[in-house]
Motif scaffolding. Structure first.
Motif, PDB file in Angstrom:
ATOM      1  N   ASP A   1      58.643  20.089  20.650  1.00 30.50           N
ATOM      2  CA  ASP A   1      59.209  21.437  20.763  1.00 30.50           C
ATOM      3  C   ASP A   1      58.650  22.435  19.760  1.00 30.50           C
ATOM      4  O   ASP A   1      58.942  23.631  19.847  1.00 30.50           O
ATOM      5  CB  ASP A   1      60.735  21.381  20.621  1.00 30.50           C
ATOM      6  N   ILE A   2      57.865  21.982  18.795  1.00 28.10           N
ATOM      7  CA  ILE A   2      57.288  22.900  17.815  1.00 28.10           C
ATOM      8  C   ILE A   2      56.231  23.770  18.499  1.00 28.10           C
ATOM      9  O   ILE A   2      55.401  23.277  19.274  1.00 28.10           O
ATOM     10  CB  ILE A   2      56.652  22.121  16.640  1.00 28.10           C
ATOM     11  N   ILE A   3      56.249  25.062  18.212  1.00 24.47           N
ATOM     12  CA  ILE A   3      55.228  25.992  18.705  1.00 24.47           C
ATOM     13  C   ILE A   3      53.956  25.723  17.900  1.00 24.47           C
ATOM     14  O   ILE A   3      53.976  25.785  16.672  1.00 24.47           O
ATOM     15  CB  ILE A   3      55.680  27.460  18.500  1.00 24.47           C
TER      16      ILE A   3
ATOM     17  N   MET B   1      49.508  23.271  23.222  1.00 24.31           N
ATOM     18  CA  MET B   1      49.259  24.358  22.277  1.00 24.31           C
ATOM     19  C   MET B   1      49.735  25.675  22.886  1.00 24.31           C
ATOM     20  O   MET B   1      49.452  25.963  24.048  1.00 24.31           O
ATOM     21  CB  MET B   1      47.765  24.432  21.951  1.00 24.31           C
ATOM     22  N   TYR B   2      50.444  26.447  22.097  1.00 27.00           N
ATOM     23  CA  TYR B   2      50.954  27.726  22.598  1.00 27.00           C
ATOM     24  C   TYR B   2      49.844  28.768  22.696  1.00 27.00           C
ATOM     25  O   TYR B   2      49.767  29.522  23.654  1.00 27.00           O
ATOM     26  CB  TYR B   2      52.084  28.240  21.694  1.00 27.00           C
TER      27      TYR B   2
ATOM     28  N   LYS C   1      56.173  35.713  17.547  1.00 24.89           N
ATOM     29  CA  LYS C   1      57.404  36.245  18.142  1.00 24.89           C
ATOM     30  C   LYS C   1      57.551  35.814  19.600  1.00 24.89           C
ATOM     31  O   LYS C   1      58.630  35.405  20.020  1.00 24.89           O
ATOM     32  CB  LYS C   1      57.438  37.777  18.048  1.00 24.89           C
ATOM     33  N   SER C   2      56.462  35.902  20.356  1.00 25.16           N
ATOM     34  CA  SER C   2      56.556  35.496  21.766  1.00 25.16           C
ATOM     35  C   SER C   2      56.780  33.990  21.886  1.00 25.16           C
ATOM     36  O   SER C   2      57.521  33.529  22.761  1.00 25.16           O
ATOM     37  CB  SER C   2      55.337  35.952  22.562  1.00 25.16           C
TER      38      SER C   2
ATOM     39  N   SER D   1      64.053  30.057  22.185  1.00 27.56           N
ATOM     40  CA  SER D   1      65.419  30.522  22.391  1.00 27.56           C
ATOM     41  C   SER D   1      65.822  30.495  23.863  1.00 27.56           C
ATOM     42  O   SER D   1      66.998  30.448  24.175  1.00 27.56           O
ATOM     43  CB  SER D   1      65.606  31.929  21.809  1.00 27.56           C
ATOM     44  N   LYS D   2      64.861  30.498  24.777  1.00 21.39           N
ATOM     45  CA  LYS D   2      65.161  30.424  26.214  1.00 21.39           C
ATOM     46  C   LYS D   2      65.421  28.993  26.679  1.00 21.39           C
ATOM     47  O   LYS D   2      65.988  28.777  27.725  1.00 21.39           O
ATOM     48  CB  LYS D   2      64.013  31.016  27.037  1.00 21.39           C
ATOM     49  N   SER D   3      64.960  28.008  25.898  1.00 25.35           N
ATOM     50  CA  SER D   3      65.123  26.613  26.330  1.00 25.35           C
ATOM     51  C   SER D   3      66.534  26.142  26.177  1.00 25.35           C
ATOM     52  O   SER D   3      67.284  26.534  25.405  1.00 25.35           O
ATOM     53  CB  SER D   3      64.242  25.668  25.519  1.00 25.35           C
TER      54      SER D   3
END
Length: 134
Positions: A83-85, A107-108, A125-126, A132-134
């Motif tokens: 879950d880490i960005i 990878m984000y 930020k994106s 936060s949507k998950s």
């Protein structure tokens, strides 16, 4: 409760200092900013943070570092902490490494050095919005 963490990994101390300064300017004291000079040091730090129940939200990693390359590091992180960005920040990664990080580390984003502070902050930020949507 511990503040969430943004971890920066790069073998150049000047780069780490610059990243931390840019992050603190934008996010102030919202996060803890941790720095590691290579993937091994970063993994030890990640394990310590996990033991302390600190949540790592974002990892920004260079690709060309001594020992483990950034794509390999991010793949290892993803296997334990999906879950880490994960952001690869480099001027040296080849297309094969970027594809590998995309597919095997989820990878984000990949940003090139020299980077724009605005682009880096907007990317973070994106990425955080996806959490936060998950």
């Amino acid at each position: 409760m511990n503040k969430p963490v943004i971890l920066c990994v790069d073998d150049e101390v000047m780069i780490l200092d610059c990243l931390k300064r840019q992050l603190k300017t934008e996010f102030r004291n919202t996060y803890v900013y941790e720095l590691a000079e290579n993937a091994d040091e970063a993994m030890i730090l990640i394990e310590e943070l996990e033991k302390n129940k600190s949540e790592i939200l974002v990892i920004i990693s260079d690709w060309l570092m001594p020992g483990i390359k950034g794509d390999e590091f991010l793949i290892g992180v993803h296997q334990k902490f999906p879950d880490i960005i994960k952001i690869l920040l480099t001027g040296q990664a080849d297309e094969k490494a970027i594809r590998r990080a995309n597919t095997q580390a989820n990878m984000y984003c990949h940003l090139c050095k020299p980077w724009s502070a605005t682009e880096l902050i907007e990317t973070i930020k994106s990425g955080l919005k996806t959490i936060s949507k998950s």
